[in-house]
Design a protein around this motif. Structure first.
Motif, mmCIF file in Angstrom:
data_model
loop_
_atom_site.group_PDB
_atom_site.id
_atom_site.type_symbol
_atom_site.label_atom_id
_atom_site.label_comp_id
_atom_site.label_asym_id
_atom_site.label_seq_id
_atom_site.Cartn_x
_atom_site.Cartn_y
_atom_site.Cartn_z
ATOM 1 N N THR A 116 23.392 -15.951 13.187
ATOM 2 C CA THR A 116 24.091 -17.095 12.602
ATOM 3 C C THR A 116 23.078 -17.938 11.842
ATOM 4 O O THR A 116 21.861 -17.742 11.955
ATOM 5 N N ALA A 117 23.579 -18.918 11.102
ATOM 6 C CA ALA A 117 22.675 -19.835 10.408
ATOM 7 C C ALA A 117 21.761 -20.530 11.412
ATOM 8 O O ALA A 117 20.567 -20.719 11.166
ATOM 9 N N GLU A 118 22.314 -20.896 12.569
ATOM 10 C CA GLU A 118 21.527 -21.595 13.580
ATOM 11 C C GLU A 118 20.458 -20.694 14.183
ATOM 12 O O GLU A 118 19.307 -21.118 14.371
ATOM 13 N N SER A 119 20.790 -19.439 14.468
ATOM 14 C CA SER A 119 19.801 -18.543 15.078
ATOM 15 C C SER A 119 18.705 -18.181 14.086
ATOM 16 O O SER A 119 17.530 -18.034 14.467
ATOM 17 N N LEU A 120 19.047 -18.059 12.809
ATOM 18 C CA LEU A 120 18.020 -17.775 11.805
ATOM 19 C C LEU A 120 17.088 -18.969 11.622
ATOM 20 O O LEU A 120 15.873 -18.806 11.480
ATOM 21 N N ALA A 121 17.645 -20.168 11.633
ATOM 22 C CA ALA A 121 16.810 -21.368 11.531
ATOM 23 C C ALA A 121 15.839 -21.445 12.704
ATOM 24 O O ALA A 121 14.654 -21.763 12.539
ATOM 25 N N GLU A 122 16.325 -21.135 13.900
ATOM 26 C CA GLU A 122 15.468 -21.161 15.086
ATOM 27 C C GLU A 122 14.385 -20.093 14.999
ATOM 28 O O GLU A 122 13.229 -20.328 15.377
#
Length: 229
Positions: A116-122
């Protein structure tokens, strides 16, 4: 930027080259770099990379110092070395160059994971932090000499390769583009990002639906929007 690559006839990765005579290899490599540095100078290039992803050889610091010297003698623009994503911290000759170059194929997800966008950012954060620390240590900007993602399932797990058996996923490619732009937004130590790759002359056997090119895919719209901002 002119960025020469050394490819291996048997198809193995250039980062695994292990010459039986390293001195002879570097002597030949210097001649190779001389010709391309002169081409960069006569062709009007602004930057020159004196190596690309030669991980198994980039700890030979004295040899690389000599490579940098011959490139400097023939090219008046800015110099870098394009380290592989897992190589950049082992290079000890950054101080001889004008910027830290990295081919930024950092894995951002696990095999079989739907990011997800959140997991890629992390996933980006420790890599960005590491590059920021290296930039500060060397007092040099960072240039992403390559970054890109195939438009297929799993591309954020193995961004360094296209796997012909995996199905296309253009939305994941676009998501990965956006995550990279977001990860490096407003980083004043970042010189820029060179995207791999827009194919000027694709070969007939290339599966462009799976390949790195964003042309005609959702990633192209992300690229255009971010480049205009």
């Amino acid at each position: 930027m002119l960025k020469p690559h050394v490819d291996v006839l048997d198809g193995t990765f250039r980062g695994e080259i292990e010459p039986s005579d390293r001195a002879a290899w570097f002597g030949s490599y210097e001649s190779f770099i001389v010709s391309y540095a002169e081409l960069a100078a006569t062709g009007g290039a602004e930057m020159f990379s004196d190596g690309t992803e030669l991980k198994s050889l980039s700890t030979d610091t004295e040899a690389w110092n000599s490579v940098v010297d011959v490139a400097r003698a023939r090219f008046g623009g800015e110099l870098t070395y394009s380290a592989n994503w897992d190589e950049v911290w082992q290079v000890q000759f950054w101080d001889r160059l004008d910027m830290i170059g990295v081919d930024a194929y950092f894995p951002l997800s696990q095999e079989g994971e739907q990011p997800t966008a959140e997991s890629l950012a992390e996933a980006w954060q420790p890599n960005v932090d590491g590059l920021a620390a290296l930039s500060e240590q060397q007092d040099l900007p960072v240039l992403l000499t390559e970054i890109g993602y195939p438009s297929q399932v799993g591309s954020t797990a193995h961004p360094w390769e296209v796997r012909p058996g995996d199905p296309p996923d253009e939305e994941l490619q676009a998501l990965a583009y956006q995550a990279a732009f977001d990860a490096f937004a407003d980083k004043d130590w970042l010189r820029g990002m060179l995207w791999w790759s827009w194919r000027a002359d694709p070969k007939t056997n290339e599966q462009l639906r799976l390949e790195y090119t964003p042309e005609g895919k959702p990633a192209e719209a992300v690229f255009e929007a971010e480049s205009a901002s």
